[in-house]
Design a protein around this motif. Structure first.
Motif, short mmCIF file in Angstrom:
data_model
loop_
_atom_site.label_atom_id
_atom_site.label_comp_id
_atom_site.label_asym_id
_atom_site.label_seq_id
_atom_site.Cartn_x
_atom_site.Cartn_y
_atom_site.Cartn_z
N ILE A 209 73.53 63.14 -98.03
CA ILE A 209 73.81 63.45 -96.64
C ILE A 209 75.31 63.30 -96.42
CG2 ILE A 209 73.34 62.87 -94.23
CD1 ILE A 209 70.85 63.77 -95.75
N VAL B 56 75.65 67.02 -91.75
CA VAL B 56 75.34 66.79 -90.34
C VAL B 56 76.64 66.85 -89.55
CG1 VAL B 56 74.35 65.19 -88.65
CG2 VAL B 56 73.39 65.32 -90.97
N ARG C 211 69.70 68.94 -83.82
CA ARG C 211 70.36 67.67 -84.13
C ARG C 211 69.46 66.81 -85.01
NH1 ARG C 211 68.26 63.64 -80.91
NH2 ARG C 211 67.01 64.38 -79.15
N ALA C 212 70.09 65.94 -85.76
CA ALA C 212 69.35 65.00 -86.60
C ALA C 212 68.96 63.79 -85.75
CB ALA C 212 70.21 64.55 -87.77
N LEU D 226 66.65 59.25 -90.20
CA LEU D 226 67.14 59.26 -91.58
C LEU D 226 66.44 58.17 -92.38
CD1 LEU D 226 69.11 60.20 -93.79
CD2 LEU D 226 70.80 58.60 -92.86
N LEU E 120 65.69 63.69 -93.79
CA LEU E 120 66.34 63.85 -92.50
C LEU E 120 65.35 64.51 -91.55
CD1 LEU E 120 69.27 63.25 -91.49
CD2 LEU E 120 69.79 65.65 -91.95
N LEU F 94 64.66 66.28 -87.98
CA LEU F 94 65.41 67.02 -86.98
C LEU F 94 64.68 67.05 -85.65
CD1 LEU F 94 66.58 70.07 -89.16
CD2 LEU F 94 67.63 67.80 -88.91
N ILE G 260 73.46 71.11 -90.29
CA ILE G 260 72.85 70.77 -89.00
C ILE G 260 73.98 70.75 -87.98
CG2 ILE G 260 71.55 69.06 -87.69
CD1 ILE G 260 71.36 69.10 -91.48
#
Length: 390
Positions: free
Chosen positions: A161, A13, A135-136, A139, A148, A150, A36
């Motif tokens: 991660i 990420v 973007r994440a 979680l 995860l 998105l 990501i």
């Protein structure tokens, strides 16, 4: 598993040089990697050089060579640093030489976008890497995997991660770690200039009134300014027109490189010290600015982050066959491998900033005496160069 639910070994990420280097290195190691992040922004058509310039150490060069990125760069846009001259409050001076240290160069001065675009191109052609330009936002860490969510609606599952999402890391916030932040109340002012006198592949640095001014060599007689200034002063510098900024920088650097011609706008970024109590959690590891933030006076922040990447990749690729990538036992090996390097550089940069921020004649005398002492000790200087090279 639906079309919107995909499985990977690792999800990285955050982009930038650290996140993209981590994604590429792990994919080249044979792991299925999700990145990501956003692609690098195109270079402005009217910009001769990037505003953001890095002094890359030997350890960073070695990582990029390992990733086959260094070989793909336009070497006409790279500039070696063979000498470095550091000036104290008065006449005190430290001189570091690649020749005396028996190394090819002290650093390479490289534009951020040059490397990031090369990383983007390599990732596009890497079959083990999948890119998610979003973007994440969610979680969930379980015993068997991490999930995860998105912003695009896609859901990824991964064994590990990797948080490479900067100083205000979203991934770190999900870990609940303790963040110790000290605002330096300074802003790093960056701008590029054409110098009247040749820079001779030398990096210059001045400590002056609690501020740090650096001129880094660029190709074709240009230099990059990094001025760590008090925030109010930084705002004034950024607001100056080109002629007034040129005059300010010439005065601050004692016209060491003669007249300076500004090429491009000045920009600023806030400076802070940031430490956290742990780099890992079950199925999570942090790298780069998500893991630590230091003062840029030594130009080592990016190198520190890239050494995080190299250590993490080494630990993960050397794991026992029976061990899961997200196993805390494995991740603790990464955390231990980084403790000394991060701690030493954080202590050194913060200590120097505090030392040169102390006002008064006594403090100035002590600082200059210390610089003179270091300058008279070749072994100490070689050790400092070795530490900076990583």
């Amino acid at each position: 598993m639906t079309a919107h639910h995909q499985s990977f070994h690792i999800a990285v990420v955050g982009g930038g040089l650290v996140g993209k280097s981590a994604a590429l290195a792990l994919a080249q190691a044979g792991l299925r990697v999700a990145l990501i992040a956003q692609p690098a922004a195109p270079r402005p058509a009217d910009a001769r050089f990037d505003a953001r310039i890095y002094a890359l150490s030997a350890s960073s060069q070695a990582l990029f060579e390992r990733l086959r990125i260094w070989q793909a760069l336009d070497h006409d846009r790279l500039e070696p640093v063979y000498d470095m001259r550091v000036y104290g409050d008065a006449l005190a001076e430290l001189h570091f030489s690649a020749f005396q240290a028996a190394v090819p160069q002290l650093a390479w001065i490289v534009e951020s976008s040059l490397i990031e675009h090369a990383l983007d191109a390599a990732l596009r052609f890497q079959p083990n890497a999948a890119w998610f330009d979003t973007r994440a936002q969610g979680l969930d860490v379980r015993a068997d995997a991490a999930t995860l969510a998105l912003a695009s609606g896609q859901v990824l599952e991964a064994d590990l991660i990797v948080g490479a999402d900067g100083a205000h890391s979203w991934v770190r916030a999900q870990m609940g770690v303790n963040v110790m932040r000290r605002d330096y109340r300074q802003t790093g002012v960056v701008a590029n200039f054409k110098a009247e006198k040749p820079h001779g592949e030398t990096a210059y640095q001045w400590f002056r009134d609690g501020e740090v001014i650096a001129l880094l060599p660029l190709p074709e007689g240009h230099v990059s300014l990094v001025w760590s200034a008090r925030t109010e002063h930084a705002r004034e510098l950024i607001a100056l027109d080109h002629a007034k900024l040129e005059a300010e920088v010439e005065a601050a650097t004692r016209s060491r490189l003669g007249a300076l011609e500004c090429v491009g706008a000045a920009h600023g970024f806030p400076l802070a010290l940031q430490r956290i109590d742990r780099l890992i959690a079950p199925r999570i590891a942090l790298v780069g600015d998500a893991a630590h933030l230091i003062h840029p006076l030594a130009g080592q922040g990016m190198n520190l982050g890239l050494r995080d990447v190299a250590s993490l990749v080494d630990v993960l690729t050397a794991k026992e066959a029976f061990r899961d990538l997200g196993d805390v036992v494995l991740l603790r090996r990464y955390e231990r491998s980084r403790r000394e390097d991060i701690g030493a550089l954080t202590l050194a940069t913060d200590g120097l900033e505090r030392l040169f921020a102390v006002p008064g004649m006594l403090a100035r005398t002590v600082r200059n005496a210390g610089m003179a002492l270091v300058g008279a000790q070749p072994l100490v200087k070689r050790w400092l160069v070795s530490a900076a090279l990583g």
